[in-house]
Motif scaffolding. Structure first.
Motif, PDB file in Angstrom:
ATOM      1  N   GLY A 194       0.820  -1.209   0.000  1.00 49.48           N
ATOM      2  CA  GLY A 194       0.000   0.000   0.000  1.00 49.48           C
ATOM      3  C   GLY A 194       0.849   1.251   0.000  1.00 49.48           C
ATOM      4  N   ALA A 195       0.222   2.366  -0.258  1.00 53.63           N
ATOM      5  CA  ALA A 195       0.918   3.645  -0.343  1.00 53.63           C
ATOM      6  C   ALA A 195       1.490   4.055   1.016  1.00 53.63           C
ATOM      7  N   PRO A 196       2.495   4.921   1.030  1.00 51.11           N
ATOM      8  CA  PRO A 196       3.050   5.415   2.292  1.00 51.11           C
ATOM      9  C   PRO A 196       1.970   6.057   3.156  1.00 51.11           C
ATOM     10  N   GLY A 197       1.917   5.665   4.438  1.00 50.06           N
ATOM     11  CA  GLY A 197       0.965   6.268   5.358  1.00 50.06           C
ATOM     12  C   GLY A 197      -0.409   5.642   5.378  1.00 50.06           C
ATOM     13  N   ILE A 243      -3.612  -2.755   1.147  1.00 55.71           N
ATOM     14  CA  ILE A 243      -4.361  -1.817   1.984  1.00 55.71           C
ATOM     15  C   ILE A 243      -4.529  -0.503   1.224  1.00 55.71           C
ATOM     16  N   THR A 244      -5.761  -0.045   1.123  1.00 54.74           N
ATOM     17  CA  THR A 244      -6.043   1.143   0.316  1.00 54.74           C
ATOM     18  C   THR A 244      -6.810   2.199   1.106  1.00 54.74           C
ATOM     19  N   LEU A 245      -6.620   3.428   0.692  1.00 60.81           N
ATOM     20  CA  LEU A 245      -7.418   4.570   1.125  1.00 60.81           C
ATOM     21  C   LEU A 245      -7.620   5.462  -0.094  1.00 60.81           C
ATOM     22  N   ARG A 246      -8.740   6.136  -0.151  1.00 57.98           N
ATOM     23  CA  ARG A 246      -8.954   7.090  -1.233  1.00 57.98           C
ATOM     24  C   ARG A 246      -7.884   8.172  -1.163  1.00 57.98           C
ATOM     25  N   SER A 247      -7.405   8.630  -2.307  1.00 58.51           N
ATOM     26  CA  SER A 247      -6.235   9.512  -2.340  1.00 58.51           C
ATOM     27  C   SER A 247      -6.418  10.796  -1.536  1.00 58.51           C
ATOM     28  N   ASP A 248      -7.618  11.408  -1.582  1.00 59.49           N
ATOM     29  CA  ASP A 248      -7.812  12.649  -0.840  1.00 59.49           C
ATOM     30  C   ASP A 248      -7.821  12.399   0.670  1.00 59.49           C
ATOM     31  N   VAL A 249      -8.350  11.242   1.078  1.00 56.06           N
ATOM     32  CA  VAL A 249      -8.359  10.877   2.493  1.00 56.06           C
ATOM     33  C   VAL A 249      -6.938  10.592   2.975  1.00 56.06           C
ATOM     34  N   LEU A 250      -6.170   9.891   2.152  1.00 56.56           N
ATOM     35  CA  LEU A 250      -4.791   9.575   2.516  1.00 56.56           C
ATOM     36  C   LEU A 250      -3.961  10.847   2.663  1.00 56.56           C
ATOM     37  N   LEU A 251      -4.125  11.790   1.742  1.00 56.48           N
ATOM     38  CA  LEU A 251      -3.383  13.048   1.814  1.00 56.48           C
ATOM     39  C   LEU A 251      -3.740  13.806   3.090  1.00 56.48           C
ATOM     40  N   GLU A 252      -5.021  13.873   3.406  1.00 59.41           N
ATOM     41  CA  GLU A 252      -5.467  14.565   4.621  1.00 59.41           C
ATOM     42  C   GLU A 252      -4.915  13.881   5.873  1.00 59.41           C
ATOM     43  N   LYS A 253      -4.915  12.555   5.869  1.00 62.13           N
ATOM     44  CA  LYS A 253      -4.402  11.787   6.998  1.00 62.13           C
ATOM     45  C   LYS A 253      -2.908  12.050   7.199  1.00 62.13           C
ATOM     46  N   LEU A 254      -2.150  12.049   6.128  1.00 61.42           N
ATOM     47  CA  LEU A 254      -0.712  12.266   6.226  1.00 61.42           C
ATOM     48  C   LEU A 254      -0.387  13.692   6.671  1.00 61.42           C
ATOM     49  N   MET A 255      -1.148  14.657   6.181  1.00 59.50           N
ATOM     50  CA  MET A 255      -0.882  16.047   6.545  1.00 59.50           C
ATOM     51  C   MET A 255      -1.303  16.344   7.979  1.00 59.50           C
ATOM     52  N   GLY A 256      -2.084  15.431   8.586  1.00 65.99           N
ATOM     53  CA  GLY A 256      -2.500  15.620   9.976  1.00 65.99           C
ATOM     54  C   GLY A 256      -1.504  15.071  10.987  1.00 65.99           C
ATOM     55  N   ARG A 257      -0.441  14.444  10.505  1.00 67.76           N
ATOM     56  CA  ARG A 257       0.534  13.852  11.439  1.00 67.76           C
ATOM     57  C   ARG A 257       1.343  14.931  12.148  1.00 67.76           C
ATOM     58  N   ARG A 258       1.566  14.712  13.433  1.00 71.52           N
ATOM     59  CA  ARG A 258       2.410  15.583  14.241  1.00 71.52           C
ATOM     60  C   ARG A 258       3.390  14.696  15.006  1.00 71.52           C
ATOM     61  N   ILE A 303      -3.909  14.848  14.044  1.00 65.83           N
ATOM     62  CA  ILE A 303      -4.982  15.768  14.427  1.00 65.83           C
ATOM     63  C   ILE A 303      -6.187  15.709  13.493  1.00 65.83           C
ATOM     64  N   CYS A 304      -6.108  14.937  12.414  1.00 66.63           N
ATOM     65  CA  CYS A 304      -7.218  14.955  11.454  1.00 66.63           C
ATOM     66  C   CYS A 304      -8.382  14.093  11.945  1.00 66.63           C
ATOM     67  N   SER A 305      -9.576  14.547  11.671  1.00 68.84           N
ATOM     68  CA  SER A 305     -10.800  13.832  11.999  1.00 68.84           C
ATOM     69  C   SER A 305     -11.610  13.729  10.713  1.00 68.84           C
ATOM     70  N   ILE A 306     -11.791  12.516  10.226  1.00 62.40           N
ATOM     71  CA  ILE A 306     -12.435  12.316   8.926  1.00 62.40           C
ATOM     72  C   ILE A 306     -13.722  11.531   9.130  1.00 62.40           C
ATOM     73  N   MET A 347     -12.593   8.114  10.831  1.00 62.36           N
ATOM     74  CA  MET A 347     -11.242   8.118  11.384  1.00 62.36           C
ATOM     75  C   MET A 347     -11.128   9.183  12.456  1.00 62.36           C
ATOM     76  N   GLU A 348     -10.920   8.702  13.684  1.00 60.26           N
ATOM     77  CA  GLU A 348     -10.817   9.610  14.811  1.00 60.26           C
ATOM     78  C   GLU A 348      -9.398  10.171  14.921  1.00 60.26           C
ATOM     79  N   PRO A 349      -9.250  11.381  15.430  1.00 64.87           N
ATOM     80  CA  PRO A 349      -7.908  11.926  15.635  1.00 64.87           C
ATOM     81  C   PRO A 349      -7.202  11.239  16.793  1.00 64.87           C
ATOM     82  N   LEU A 350      -5.899  11.287  16.775  1.00 63.16           N
ATOM     83  CA  LEU A 350      -5.098  10.820  17.902  1.00 63.16           C
ATOM     84  C   LEU A 350      -4.384  12.046  18.458  1.00 63.16           C
ATOM     85  N   ASN A 351      -5.096  12.778  19.311  1.00 60.75           N
ATOM     86  CA  ASN A 351      -4.610  14.053  19.820  1.00 60.75           C
ATOM     87  C   ASN A 351      -3.845  13.887  21.130  1.00 60.75           C
TER      88      ASN A 351
END
Length: 257
Positions: free
Chosen positions: A34-37, A141-156, A167-170, A177-181
């Motif tokens: 699967g793609a990174p992340g 393992i797959t995720l839609r591309s826009d969801v994957l991008l949002e998930k990766l950009m939410g990493r801290r 921090i992303c909540s989708i 997908m709940e955030p892990l804050n």
């Protein structure tokens, strides 16, 4: 990972699904693709623990080697070779990657089976791998591309200890997908370090990595479909979907004697 497993064990779902898993003398070889992340590492870690397999990520192994945390059975000359290459600014080649795999597969923890996390990564790596080992199952393992991008950009990531948050909540189109804050915004729960966006989690870098994945790694999927059993798994609910993954994987492995 402990909080994830606590949620799963409370419902008793995983234990019920894994119970009665057929034992076999044949060592199993699974590849998580699967793609990174996308979550390969998380799912591989959970499945490895429940099925008694060894999770293998060559990237993680190289980092352990550089920190002098390699498995005690790892070949000493290989360790020194990897350190020399990386410390001089080089990249390990496909032959080194395969040698790392060979060392990991020989570990006692690999007796029942292994889960390869993100490797083979290219067609040349796959060709070398196929000369030595079988592939019993590939989990794509797959995720839609826009969801994957949002998930990766939410990493801290904590600058102190390296602990990761998201921090992303989708909640749309069937995705939950709940955030892990952290408990305190911008501060690590573990060491009180500052949370930052890593350079490789910025949009331009992520998009570059995706292009490289599409050109070098994604073509492997067609090869796998021709030669092996492939399970496509869209992880719409994060780790909440893990019991569903187990229910897909277990029947395939049960048939391998």
């Amino acid at each position: 990972m402990s909080h994830i497993r606590s949620q799963l064990s409370k419902r008793g779902l995983v234990s019920a699904l894994v119970r009665g898993f057929a034992s076999s003398s044949q060592q199993k070889f699974l590849i998580f693709f699967g793609a990174p992340g996308v979550g390969k590492g998380t799912y591989a870690q959970l499945l490895a623990k429940d099925f008694g397999y060894n999770q293998i990520s060559t990237g993680d192994e190289i980092r352990k080697i550089l920190k002098n945390q390699a498995h005690p059975t790892m070949n000493a000359s290989l360790i020194e070779q990897i350190k020399k290459i990386v410390n001089s600014g080089g990249l390990v080649d496909d032959d080194i990657v395969i040698r790392i795999l060979q060392e990991k597969v020989k570990e006692p923890e690999s007796a029942k089976g292994v889960i390869l996390d993100g490797v083979p990564r290219t067609i040349p790596q796959l060709r070398k791998y196929e000369q030595i080992y079988p592939t019993h199952l590939v989990v794509n393992i797959t995720l839609r591309s826009d969801v994957l991008l949002e998930k990766l950009m939410g990493r801290r990531t904590c600058v102190g200890c390296g602990k990761s948050y998201n921090i992303c909540s989708i909640h749309r189109d069937g995705y939950e997908m709940e955030p892990l804050n952290p408990k305190k915004e911008g501060i690590c729960d573990k060491c009180n370090g500052k949370l930052v966006v890593r350079e490789d989690d910025k949009q331009s870098i992520i998009e570059s990595r995706m292009k490289e994945y599409d050109s070098k790694t994604f073509p492997l999927l067609e090869e796998y479909r021709r030669k092996s059993t492939v399970i496509d798994f869209e992880a719409k609910r994060g780790v909440k979907d893990y019991p569903r993954l187990v229910s897909l994987v277990k029947p395939v492995l049960d048939k391998i004697k």
